[in-house]
Design a protein around this motif. Structure first.
Motif, mmCIF file in Angstrom:
data_model
loop_
_atom_site.group_PDB
_atom_site.id
_atom_site.type_symbol
_atom_site.label_atom_id
_atom_site.label_comp_id
_atom_site.label_asym_id
_atom_site.label_seq_id
_atom_site.Cartn_x
_atom_site.Cartn_y
_atom_site.Cartn_z
ATOM 1 N N ALA A 238 0.851 -1.197 0.000
ATOM 2 C CA ALA A 238 0.000 0.000 0.000
ATOM 3 C C ALA A 238 0.880 1.238 0.000
ATOM 4 C CB ALA A 238 -0.915 0.008 1.215
ATOM 5 N N TYR A 239 0.350 2.325 -0.563
ATOM 6 C CA TYR A 239 1.027 3.620 -0.536
ATOM 7 C C TYR A 239 0.602 4.354 0.733
ATOM 8 C CZ TYR A 239 2.568 2.949 -5.330
ATOM 9 O OH TYR A 239 3.179 2.465 -6.456
ATOM 10 N N VAL A 240 1.563 4.999 1.389
ATOM 11 C CA VAL A 240 1.260 5.638 2.670
ATOM 12 C C VAL A 240 1.532 7.133 2.684
ATOM 13 C CG1 VAL A 240 1.631 3.517 3.978
ATOM 14 C CG2 VAL A 240 3.559 5.033 3.555
ATOM 15 N N ASP A 241 2.273 7.657 1.740
ATOM 16 C CA ASP A 241 2.599 9.086 1.744
ATOM 17 C C ASP A 241 2.865 9.531 0.307
ATOM 18 O OD1 ASP A 241 3.420 11.668 2.269
ATOM 19 O OD2 ASP A 241 4.746 11.110 3.935
ATOM 20 N N GLU A 242 1.989 10.414 -0.198
ATOM 21 C CA GLU A 242 2.132 10.854 -1.591
ATOM 22 C C GLU A 242 3.131 11.987 -1.746
ATOM 23 O OE1 GLU A 242 -1.683 11.798 -3.121
ATOM 24 O OE2 GLU A 242 -2.315 9.712 -3.276
ATOM 25 N N ASN A 243 3.307 12.773 -0.695
ATOM 26 C CA ASN A 243 4.221 13.914 -0.773
ATOM 27 C C ASN A 243 5.132 13.931 0.453
ATOM 28 O OD1 ASN A 243 3.096 15.380 -3.220
ATOM 29 N ND2 ASN A 243 1.262 15.224 -1.932
ATOM 30 N N PRO A 244 6.038 12.981 0.522
ATOM 31 C CA PRO A 244 6.894 12.900 1.718
ATOM 32 C C PRO A 244 7.832 14.095 1.811
ATOM 33 C CG PRO A 244 7.687 11.412 0.018
ATOM 34 C CD PRO A 244 6.378 11.955 -0.477
ATOM 35 N N GLY A 245 7.753 14.779 2.935
ATOM 36 C CA GLY A 245 8.654 15.910 3.126
ATOM 37 C C GLY A 245 9.927 15.493 3.831
ATOM 38 N N ASP A 246 9.793 14.579 4.788
ATOM 39 C CA ASP A 246 10.935 14.127 5.571
ATOM 40 C C ASP A 246 11.152 12.639 5.318
ATOM 41 O OD1 ASP A 246 12.921 13.657 7.367
ATOM 42 O OD2 ASP A 246 11.692 13.953 9.172
ATOM 43 N N LEU A 247 12.067 12.338 4.421
ATOM 44 C CA LEU A 247 12.307 10.938 4.070
ATOM 45 C C LEU A 247 12.926 10.146 5.208
ATOM 46 C CD1 LEU A 247 13.633 11.252 0.397
ATOM 47 C CD2 LEU A 247 11.368 10.534 1.166
ATOM 48 N N SER A 248 13.511 10.840 6.180
ATOM 49 C CA SER A 248 14.152 10.128 7.289
ATOM 50 C C SER A 248 13.128 9.374 8.136
ATOM 51 C CB SER A 248 14.935 11.104 8.169
ATOM 52 O OG SER A 248 14.065 12.043 8.782
ATOM 53 N N ARG A 249 11.867 9.795 8.080
ATOM 54 C CA ARG A 249 10.813 9.091 8.808
ATOM 55 C C ARG A 249 10.709 7.638 8.361
ATOM 56 N NH1 ARG A 249 5.474 12.041 7.578
ATOM 57 N NH2 ARG A 249 4.699 10.282 8.831
ATOM 58 N N TYR A 250 11.085 7.410 7.116
ATOM 59 C CA TYR A 250 10.957 6.071 6.531
ATOM 60 C C TYR A 250 12.321 5.419 6.287
ATOM 61 C CZ TYR A 250 6.515 8.367 5.563
ATOM 62 O OH TYR A 250 5.331 9.059 5.683
ATOM 63 N N LEU A 252 14.483 6.575 4.265
ATOM 64 C CA LEU A 252 14.737 6.692 2.833
ATOM 65 C C LEU A 252 15.703 7.816 2.489
ATOM 66 C CD1 LEU A 252 11.089 6.058 1.630
ATOM 67 C CD2 LEU A 252 13.046 4.546 1.285
ATOM 68 N N ASP A 253 16.121 8.594 3.509
ATOM 69 C CA ASP A 253 17.142 9.621 3.257
ATOM 70 C C ASP A 253 18.501 8.960 3.047
ATOM 71 O OD1 ASP A 253 16.963 8.761 5.915
ATOM 72 O OD2 ASP A 253 18.044 10.524 6.647
ATOM 73 N N GLN A 254 18.714 7.854 3.731
ATOM 74 C CA GLN A 254 19.910 7.019 3.542
ATOM 75 C C GLN A 254 19.422 5.580 3.408
ATOM 76 O OE1 GLN A 254 22.294 7.983 7.025
ATOM 77 N NE2 GLN A 254 23.369 9.591 5.893
ATOM 78 N N PRO A 255 18.932 5.224 2.248
ATOM 79 C CA PRO A 255 18.247 3.932 2.077
ATOM 80 C C PRO A 255 19.149 2.736 2.362
ATOM 81 C CG PRO A 255 18.684 4.955 -0.049
ATOM 82 C CD PRO A 255 18.991 5.989 0.991
ATOM 83 N N LEU A 271 13.998 2.612 -3.885
ATOM 84 C CA LEU A 271 14.695 2.802 -2.620
ATOM 85 C C LEU A 271 13.941 2.049 -1.533
ATOM 86 C CD1 LEU A 271 15.287 6.674 -2.757
ATOM 87 C CD2 LEU A 271 16.675 4.855 -3.766
ATOM 88 N N LEU A 272 14.665 1.373 -0.672
ATOM 89 C CA LEU A 272 14.069 0.679 0.463
ATOM 90 C C LEU A 272 14.746 1.169 1.732
ATOM 91 C CD1 LEU A 272 13.910 -2.919 -1.032
ATOM 92 C CD2 LEU A 272 12.011 -1.335 -0.764
ATOM 93 N N GLY A 273 13.926 1.584 2.712
ATOM 94 C CA GLY A 273 14.464 2.193 3.921
ATOM 95 C C GLY A 273 14.459 1.282 5.120
ATOM 96 N N ARG A 274 13.748 1.705 6.153
ATOM 97 C CA ARG A 274 13.729 0.912 7.389
ATOM 98 C C ARG A 274 12.476 0.052 7.445
ATOM 99 N NH1 ARG A 274 10.168 2.677 11.094
ATOM 100 N NH2 ARG A 274 9.403 4.831 11.042
ATOM 101 N N MET A 275 12.488 -0.908 8.361
ATOM 102 C CA MET A 275 11.318 -1.740 8.573
ATOM 103 C C MET A 275 10.193 -0.882 9.159
ATOM 104 S SD MET A 275 12.428 -4.552 7.363
ATOM 105 C CE MET A 275 11.188 -5.789 7.803
ATOM 106 N N SER A 284 7.425 -6.035 6.997
ATOM 107 C CA SER A 284 7.241 -4.991 5.986
ATOM 108 C C SER A 284 8.324 -3.929 6.076
ATOM 109 C CB SER A 284 5.868 -4.334 6.138
ATOM 110 O OG SER A 284 4.837 -5.270 5.878
ATOM 111 N N ILE A 285 8.701 -3.413 4.924
ATOM 112 C CA ILE A 285 9.747 -2.399 4.821
ATOM 113 C C ILE A 285 9.215 -1.222 4.011
ATOM 114 C CG2 ILE A 285 10.752 -3.420 2.727
ATOM 115 C CD1 ILE A 285 13.521 -2.674 3.829
ATOM 116 N N TYR A 286 9.628 -0.005 4.388
ATOM 117 C CA TYR A 286 9.223 1.182 3.639
ATOM 118 C C TYR A 286 10.036 1.284 2.356
ATOM 119 C CZ TYR A 286 6.547 3.079 7.563
ATOM 120 O OH TYR A 286 5.616 3.277 8.551
ATOM 121 N N GLY A 287 9.406 1.795 1.332
ATOM 122 C CA GLY A 287 10.090 1.959 0.060
ATOM 123 C C GLY A 287 9.565 3.156 -0.699
#
Length: 458
Positions: A238-250, A252-255, A271-275, A284-287
């Motif tokens: 599923a998609y959870v954020d269409e306009n991510p402002g802070d990629l570090s939440r997921y 994804l700033d340092q995938p 890009l795949l970030g944290r679980m 599940s992992i954020y991407g």
């Protein structure tokens, strides 16, 4: 009482009884007729689904218009990438739709059916015609959905499958494939882990995979094809954020992982970030697909190759030419000193000057086993930054029928490993010393060949 009077009274009673019976029968017939009319399927929509040029879906999340272009469905706008399979399904069910039952006519209160704010579907065709359908809630028994045609006051039910397809959410309308392509179309593939390149692969005109980074090596086609099949089947949950402002939440700033894939016509960077959580059993992992800029989550295990190393995609043998192309193989391996001569055309095979092809099947089986033990010497690890020192202690020299010579040399790297050299150049791979002594290894297979030759000579 006279008999004639009695007969008259009986006749009158019969008439009254018959009239009552007929009246009841008439009422029952009308009721049955009405019930049959309610239960009889009604054709709600009928048009050529293949002629649909546009589809608009209006639901509580917004209005989304899709256009059929270049043999696929695309969103009219850049909000997200359309799921062509979901759009095609809506058109397919909509173009030939009949009711299950007529629920009510002349309805003034649509709220019990979820039709005061329904999902509105509009299909436009190449003929210029437009078809609409209003879809409400599922019935209490979850057997069907309420629906009606705009401009009418009759409520129908339609089958549950159709209703579920029609009430697609925004997530459903989005393309959830990480890379919507056939695995055979992929021409380039790269995997990075924690900012470090694991491997970069390219597919050449000869339909061969080659590792181009961090080393130059032949790719292992069967493993790579399996990996690509896995990749193109992987989907976002599923998609959870269409306009991510802070990629570090997921994360994804340092995938944790970066995947790049390209065909002749399109490319994608995943890009795949944290679980999603810190739970030990989290799956599940954020991407985020970099080109779309929308955050999703998915099952990490769907990409089961993420933590594999370069060896998983590298051709697993140091040098393994087709035996029919080999003229001579010279083995200099400690106590194993052997010169093999091969002539596939005449089916003549020689070991240290002895024509083993005349010694029977058992000797030939042993000859082939020894040849395979050398030709299938495997890789154990990658050491691209190593700088081999010292002299080679083992060598294998192949001369092909066309005169080409390839020399494989092993230089001791540690008590358990060798650096692998090919024609004087470090391959950036290592192999383990135990390959010499293991069951079916070079030493044991050579001993088996010598024993078979001795037995044949008795």
């Amino acid at each position: 009482m006279k008999q004639s009077r009695i007969i008259a009274l009986l006749a009158a009673a019969a008439v009254l009884l018959t009239g009552g019976y007929l009246a009841v029968r008439y009422r029952n017939t009308e009721k049955e007729k009405k019930q049959e009319q309610q239960e009889a399927p009604v054709s709600l929509l009928s048009f050529d689904g293949n002629a649909t040029t546009a589809l608009t879906v209006k639901n509580e999340e917004g209005t989304f218009r899709f256009l059929f272009q270049d043999q696929t469905w695309v969103l009219d706008g850049n909000d997200f990438t359309a799921n062509p399979y979901a759009i095609s399904a809506i058109c397919s069910y909509m173009c030939d739709l009949s009711s299950v039952k007529t629920i009510a006519r002349d309805v003034t209160d649509l709220s019990p059916y979820g039709l005061t704010d329904p999902v509105v579907l509009t299909a436009d065709t190449s003929s210029g015609d437009s078809y609409q359908l209003l879809v409400g809630n599922p019935t209490p028994t979850k057997e069907s959905y309420y629906a009606m045609l705009p401009g009418t006051s009759t409520v129908y039910t339609i089958d549950y499958t159709s209703g579920s397809v029609f009430r697609a959410t925004k997530n459903t309308l989005k393309n959830r494939y990480l890379f919507d392509a056939n695995s055979t179309e992929v021409q380039e593939f790269t995997l990075e882990r924690d900012g470090v390149l694991v491997y970069s692969l390219t597919h050449d005109a000869a339909m061969q995979w080659t590792i181009t980074q961090p080393i130059q090596w032949q790719g292992y086609t069967s493993n790579i094809n399996d990996m690509l099949d896995t990749f193109v089947r992987a989907t976002a949950t599923a998609y959870v954020d269409e306009n991510p402002g802070d990629l570090s939440r997921y994360g994804l700033d340092q995938p944790s992982y970066r995947i790049y894939a390209r065909t002749d016509t399109k490319a994608v960077t995943v890009l795949l970030g944290r679980m999603v959580s810190d739970a030990e059993d989290e799956i599940s992992i954020y991407g985020m697909i970099e080109e779309r800029g929308q955050v999703f989550y998915m099952t990490k295990a769907a990409l089961n190759f993420l933590d594999d190393d370069l060896l998983s995609v590298a051709y697993p043998y140091v040098y393994n030419p087709d035996a029919t192309s080999v003229k001579q193989l010279v083995v200099d391996c400690n106590e194993v000193q052997a010169t093999l001569e091969l002539d596939a055309d005449s089916k003549t095979y020689v070991c240290n000057g002895k024509v083993v092809s005349d010694m029977g099947d058992e000797v030939m089986d042993a000859f082939q086993g020894f040849y395979r033990s050398v030709a299938t010497m495997g890789l154990s690890q990658v050491e691209p930054d190593a700088k081999p020192e010292g002299e080679a202690v083992i060598s294998f020299t192949y001369t092909l029928q066309n005169g080409e010579v390839t020399r494989i040399e092993l230089i001791p790297a540690s008590d358990t490993t060798y650096w692998i050299m090919k024609n004087g150049t470090y391959t950036q791979f290592m192999t383990r010393k135990r390959i010499l002594n293991m069951t079916g290894g070079i030493i044991s297979s050579y001993e088996a060949l010598q024993n078979k030759i001795k037995d044949a000579e008795k």
